[in-house]
Design an enzyme around this catalytic site. Structure first.
Site, short mmCIF file in Angstrom:
data_model
loop_
_atom_site.label_atom_id
_atom_site.label_comp_id
_atom_site.label_asym_id
_atom_site.label_seq_id
_atom_site.Cartn_x
_atom_site.Cartn_y
_atom_site.Cartn_z
N ASP A 66 6.51 -3.06 -11.65
CA ASP A 66 5.56 -3.74 -10.78
C ASP A 66 4.71 -4.74 -11.55
OD1 ASP A 66 4.32 -1.68 -12.18
OD2 ASP A 66 3.90 -0.48 -10.41
N ASN A 135 -2.59 9.60 -6.14
CA ASN A 135 -2.31 9.72 -4.70
C ASN A 135 -0.81 9.90 -4.43
OD1 ASN A 135 -1.33 7.19 -5.25
ND2 ASN A 135 -2.44 6.13 -3.63
N HIS A 137 1.57 7.95 -5.63
CA HIS A 137 2.39 6.73 -5.59
C HIS A 137 3.37 6.69 -6.77
CE1 HIS A 137 -0.79 4.07 -7.89
NE2 HIS A 137 0.07 4.55 -8.74
N GLU A 142 2.78 2.86 -2.29
CA GLU A 142 1.66 3.68 -1.88
C GLU A 142 2.08 4.64 -0.75
OE1 GLU A 142 -0.74 3.72 -3.82
OE2 GLU A 142 -1.93 1.89 -3.89
#
Ligand code: F6R
Length: 253
Positions: A66, A135, A137, A142
């Site tokens: 990313d 979280n 991800h 996400e």
């Protein structure tokens, strides 16, 4: 999945470096790279071990997971810069074989499609290094990301923005969007190696490894991969229900 639980961050980094090194000894290796604080120790060890045995890092092709949208590659917080600082420059990776998602493209959609094609042209990714967000991800997929998603622009959640704010200077707002490989893209890598360290990751690790496979915990997609190797330190493994006393949790190959 093969889950290994090691004492601490250094042990996770050392084991990860051995695994990556073994993959890089093969012909024309294609390595998927991750950024973030977790793989820094792995890259440091890998460079040391590789140099010790005379491995030629200029043979390898790399694809990063990313990159932020709107940060030029020379920006101190860009992932391109991170990779040069923590791995590429010291290892002697050939810049011509480095691939980063282009967060500066005028046509981001076309750039994402081109990134997918370049992975294909390289023959696919042999080993993809991964971290996990608190979280759940994976890369910047996400919660809510489709399990079959491809490289695309993803809006970052408030949780991710606050987790990553530590890398940016005071008053400097982190970009709110990133280009990320999709979960479907990641799942096509021949092997996955996910690292997690610290109690801050414990709940996400539990949900990813022991929870249902769901878009709400993108890292749970790992459960569907035939060759996913997970390296955890004791703190990151602390919320797991299933584990063996010898430090290897192996209930779910
Ligand atoms: C980075 C990436 C992210 C990180 C994750 C964990 O390329 O894909 O998913 O792996 O945010 O980051 P750290 O290691 O900083 O806790």
């Amino acid at each position: 999945m093969f889950v290994e639980i090691l004492s601490d961050y250094d042990a996770v980094s050392a084991r990860a470096a051995e695994i990556v090194l073994a993959a890089l000894r093969r012909e024309n290796p294609v390595l998927g790279c991750a950024t973030g604080s977790t793989p820094i120790g792995l890259y440091r060890r890998l460079i040391a071990l590789g140099n010790e045995e005379g491995l030629d890092f200029s043979r390898i092709a790399t694809f990063n997971l990313d990159e932020y949208v709107g940060l030029p590659p020379e920006h101190p917080q860009s992932y391109g810069r991170f990779m040069r600082e923590h791995f590429f420059d010291a290892a002697g990776v050939d810049p011509a074989r480095v691939h980063m998602p282009d967060g500066m493209a005028d046509d981001l959609e076309a750039a994402c499609a081109a990134y997918e094609r370049s992975i294909e042209v390289a023959g696919g990714i042999d080993l993809q290094i991964l971290g996990i967000g608190s979280n759940g991800h994976l890369a910047f997929n996400e919660p809510g990301s489709s399990l079959g998603s491809r490289t695309r622009v993803q809006a970052l959640t408030e949780k991710t923005l606050s987790d990553n704010a530590r890398f940016f200077g005071e008053g400097e707002a982190p970009p709110r969007k990133a280009v990320t490989m999709g979960l479907g893209t990641i799942m096509e890598a021949r092997k996955l190696l996910m690292l997690a360290s610290g109690t801050g990751k414990a709940a996400a690790v539990r949900d990813a490894l022991e929870g249902p496979v769901t878009a709400m915990c993108p890292a749970s997609a790992l459960q569907m991969h035939p060759h996913a190797h997970i390296l955890l330190d004791e703190a990151a493994a602390s919320a797991l229900a299933y584990r063996h006393r010898d430090g290897v949790a192996e209930p779910k190959r």
